[in-house]
Motif scaffolding. Structure first.
Motif, PDB file in Angstrom:
ATOM      1  N   TYR A  38       5.346  -1.494   6.526  1.00 47.31           N
ATOM      2  CA  TYR A  38       5.953  -0.459   5.690  1.00 47.31           C
ATOM      3  C   TYR A  38       5.845  -0.834   4.210  1.00 47.31           C
ATOM      4  O   TYR A  38       5.455  -0.018   3.368  1.00 47.31           O
ATOM      5  CB  TYR A  38       7.420  -0.252   6.081  1.00 47.31           C
ATOM      6  CG  TYR A  38       8.160   0.662   5.147  1.00 47.31           C
ATOM      7  CD1 TYR A  38       7.989   2.047   5.222  1.00 47.31           C
ATOM      8  CD2 TYR A  38       9.011   0.153   4.174  1.00 47.31           C
ATOM      9  CE1 TYR A  38       8.652   2.893   4.345  1.00 47.31           C
ATOM     10  CE2 TYR A  38       9.678   0.990   3.299  1.00 47.31           C
ATOM     11  CZ  TYR A  38       9.505   2.353   3.390  1.00 47.31           C
ATOM     12  OH  TYR A  38      10.163   3.190   2.521  1.00 47.31           O
ATOM     13  N   ARG A  39       6.178  -2.092   3.914  1.00 41.44           N
ATOM     14  CA  ARG A  39       6.105  -2.561   2.522  1.00 41.44           C
ATOM     15  C   ARG A  39       4.682  -2.438   1.982  1.00 41.44           C
ATOM     16  O   ARG A  39       4.480  -2.008   0.838  1.00 41.44           O
ATOM     17  CB  ARG A  39       6.594  -4.004   2.428  1.00 41.44           C
ATOM     18  CG  ARG A  39       6.556  -4.545   1.030  1.00 41.44           C
ATOM     19  CD  ARG A  39       7.100  -5.944   0.970  1.00 41.44           C
ATOM     20  NE  ARG A  39       6.789  -6.538  -0.329  1.00 41.44           N
ATOM     21  CZ  ARG A  39       6.858  -7.812  -0.575  1.00 41.44           C
ATOM     22  NH1 ARG A  39       7.230  -8.660   0.358  1.00 41.44           N
ATOM     23  NH2 ARG A  39       6.551  -8.271  -1.775  1.00 41.44           N
ATOM     24  N   TRP A  40       3.688  -2.844   2.769  1.00 42.13           N
ATOM     25  CA  TRP A  40       2.287  -2.765   2.340  1.00 42.13           C
ATOM     26  C   TRP A  40       1.925  -1.329   1.951  1.00 42.13           C
ATOM     27  O   TRP A  40       1.392  -1.080   0.877  1.00 42.13           O
ATOM     28  CB  TRP A  40       1.346  -3.267   3.437  1.00 42.13           C
ATOM     29  CG  TRP A  40      -0.084  -2.976   3.127  1.00 42.13           C
ATOM     30  CD1 TRP A  40      -0.803  -1.869   3.520  1.00 42.13           C
ATOM     31  CD2 TRP A  40      -0.965  -3.735   2.312  1.00 42.13           C
ATOM     32  NE1 TRP A  40      -2.066  -1.911   3.019  1.00 42.13           N
ATOM     33  CE2 TRP A  40      -2.203  -3.056   2.269  1.00 42.13           C
ATOM     34  CE3 TRP A  40      -0.842  -4.937   1.624  1.00 42.13           C
ATOM     35  CZ2 TRP A  40      -3.296  -3.531   1.568  1.00 42.13           C
ATOM     36  CZ3 TRP A  40      -1.933  -5.410   0.934  1.00 42.13           C
ATOM     37  CH2 TRP A  40      -3.141  -4.720   0.900  1.00 42.13           C
ATOM     38  N   PHE A  41       2.221  -0.387   2.850  1.00 45.60           N
ATOM     39  CA  PHE A  41       1.824   0.999   2.593  1.00 45.60           C
ATOM     40  C   PHE A  41       2.687   1.666   1.525  1.00 45.60           C
ATOM     41  O   PHE A  41       2.223   2.560   0.830  1.00 45.60           O
ATOM     42  CB  PHE A  41       1.785   1.802   3.898  1.00 45.60           C
ATOM     43  CG  PHE A  41       0.589   1.438   4.733  1.00 45.60           C
ATOM     44  CD1 PHE A  41      -0.678   1.832   4.356  1.00 45.60           C
ATOM     45  CD2 PHE A  41       0.724   0.672   5.878  1.00 45.60           C
ATOM     46  CE1 PHE A  41      -1.802   1.493   5.111  1.00 45.60           C
ATOM     47  CE2 PHE A  41      -0.386   0.321   6.642  1.00 45.60           C
ATOM     48  CZ  PHE A  41      -1.649   0.733   6.257  1.00 45.60           C
ATOM     49  N   ARG A  42       3.917   1.194   1.351  1.00 43.85           N
ATOM     50  CA  ARG A  42       4.749   1.696   0.248  1.00 43.85           C
ATOM     51  C   ARG A  42       4.152   1.267  -1.098  1.00 43.85           C
ATOM     52  O   ARG A  42       4.113   2.041  -2.045  1.00 43.85           O
ATOM     53  CB  ARG A  42       6.180   1.190   0.382  1.00 43.85           C
ATOM     54  CG  ARG A  42       7.145   1.842  -0.614  1.00 43.85           C
ATOM     55  CD  ARG A  42       8.521   1.240  -0.571  1.00 43.85           C
ATOM     56  NE  ARG A  42       8.449  -0.086  -1.181  1.00 43.85           N
ATOM     57  CZ  ARG A  42       9.069  -1.168  -0.715  1.00 43.85           C
ATOM     58  NH1 ARG A  42       9.821  -1.095   0.346  1.00 43.85           N
ATOM     59  NH2 ARG A  42       8.951  -2.328  -1.325  1.00 43.85           N
ATOM     60  N   VAL A  46      -0.731   5.335   1.480  1.00 46.34           N
ATOM     61  CA  VAL A  46      -1.273   5.543   2.817  1.00 46.34           C
ATOM     62  C   VAL A  46      -2.597   6.258   2.669  1.00 46.34           C
ATOM     63  O   VAL A  46      -2.647   7.431   2.291  1.00 46.34           O
ATOM     64  CB  VAL A  46      -0.304   6.367   3.704  1.00 46.34           C
ATOM     65  CG1 VAL A  46      -0.901   6.607   5.076  1.00 46.34           C
ATOM     66  CG2 VAL A  46       1.043   5.667   3.817  1.00 46.34           C
ATOM     67  N   SER A  47      -3.673   5.531   2.923  1.00 41.54           N
ATOM     68  CA  SER A  47      -5.014   6.096   2.806  1.00 41.54           C
ATOM     69  C   SER A  47      -5.969   5.278   3.659  1.00 41.54           C
ATOM     70  O   SER A  47      -5.618   4.196   4.140  1.00 41.54           O
ATOM     71  CB  SER A  47      -5.486   6.076   1.348  1.00 41.54           C
ATOM     72  OG  SER A  47      -5.671   4.738   0.922  1.00 41.54           O
ATOM     73  N   VAL A  48      -7.155   5.764   3.818  1.00 41.40           N
ATOM     74  CA  VAL A  48      -8.177   5.023   4.544  1.00 41.40           C
ATOM     75  C   VAL A  48      -8.465   3.713   3.817  1.00 41.40           C
ATOM     76  O   VAL A  48      -8.584   2.648   4.430  1.00 41.40           O
ATOM     77  CB  VAL A  48      -9.462   5.873   4.719  1.00 41.40           C
ATOM     78  CG1 VAL A  48     -10.594   5.032   5.288  1.00 41.40           C
ATOM     79  CG2 VAL A  48      -9.189   7.086   5.595  1.00 41.40           C
ATOM     80  N   ALA A  49      -8.549   3.771   2.488  1.00 42.12           N
ATOM     81  CA  ALA A  49      -8.844   2.570   1.700  1.00 42.12           C
ATOM     82  C   ALA A  49      -7.742   1.518   1.844  1.00 42.12           C
ATOM     83  O   ALA A  49      -8.036   0.327   2.000  1.00 42.12           O
ATOM     84  CB  ALA A  49      -9.039   2.935   0.234  1.00 42.12           C
ATOM     85  N   SER A  50      -6.478   1.933   1.800  1.00 41.84           N
ATOM     86  CA  SER A  50      -5.393   0.950   1.920  1.00 41.84           C
ATOM     87  C   SER A  50      -5.319   0.380   3.335  1.00 41.84           C
ATOM     88  O   SER A  50      -4.989  -0.786   3.519  1.00 41.84           O
ATOM     89  CB  SER A  50      -4.049   1.553   1.514  1.00 41.84           C
ATOM     90  OG  SER A  50      -3.654   2.567   2.401  1.00 41.84           O
TER      91      SER A  50
END
Length: 124
Positions: A38-42, A46-50
């Motif tokens: 959750y922290r990473w995507f926050r 939220v994308s293909v690259a991330s």
């Protein structure tokens, strides 16, 4: 002369305690690793690259690669053992450990399986 002693039954907690501990570990095993995801995507969106970047970090150093390989081998071994064990013990829903481990981690899959196994044993 070797002694083969069985530990005292008093050392094994009651079924209620075992179920409670395994349920708690299952919840913690789900929540804790997902807090990091959750922290990473926050922080990265939220994308293909991330998502690609997230998984790329699993192998971006020798220690990360070693840990990823270790967890992969552990996961595969656990899946095989849980399949055999579930068939022998009649554990229903054992297959849920595959998506649980794949989607979250071994820290969720193992306590989940042990909880299912304890439930399959019935009252003791």
């Amino acid at each position: 002369m070797s002694s083969s002693r069985v530990p005292s039954a008093g050392l094994v907690p009651s079924r209620r305690v075992r179920l409670s501990v395994l349920a708690l570990l299952t919840v913690v095993g789900f929540v804790a690793p997902n807090a990091f995801v959750y922290r990473w995507f926050r922080e990265n969106g939220v994308s293909v690259a991330s998502t690609r970047a997230f998984f790329a970090h699993w192998t971006d150093s020798l220690p990360a690669s070693q840990l990823t390989l270790d967890l992969g081998l552990t996961t595969g071994t656990f899946w095989l053992w849980s399949f055999w064990d579930a068939r022998r013990r009649g554990v229903r829903g054992w297959w849920t450990v595959i998506p649980a481990t794949s989607g979250v981690g071994i820290c969720f899959g193992v306590p989940l399986y042990l909880l299912l196994r304890e439930l399959a044993d019935g009252p003791a």
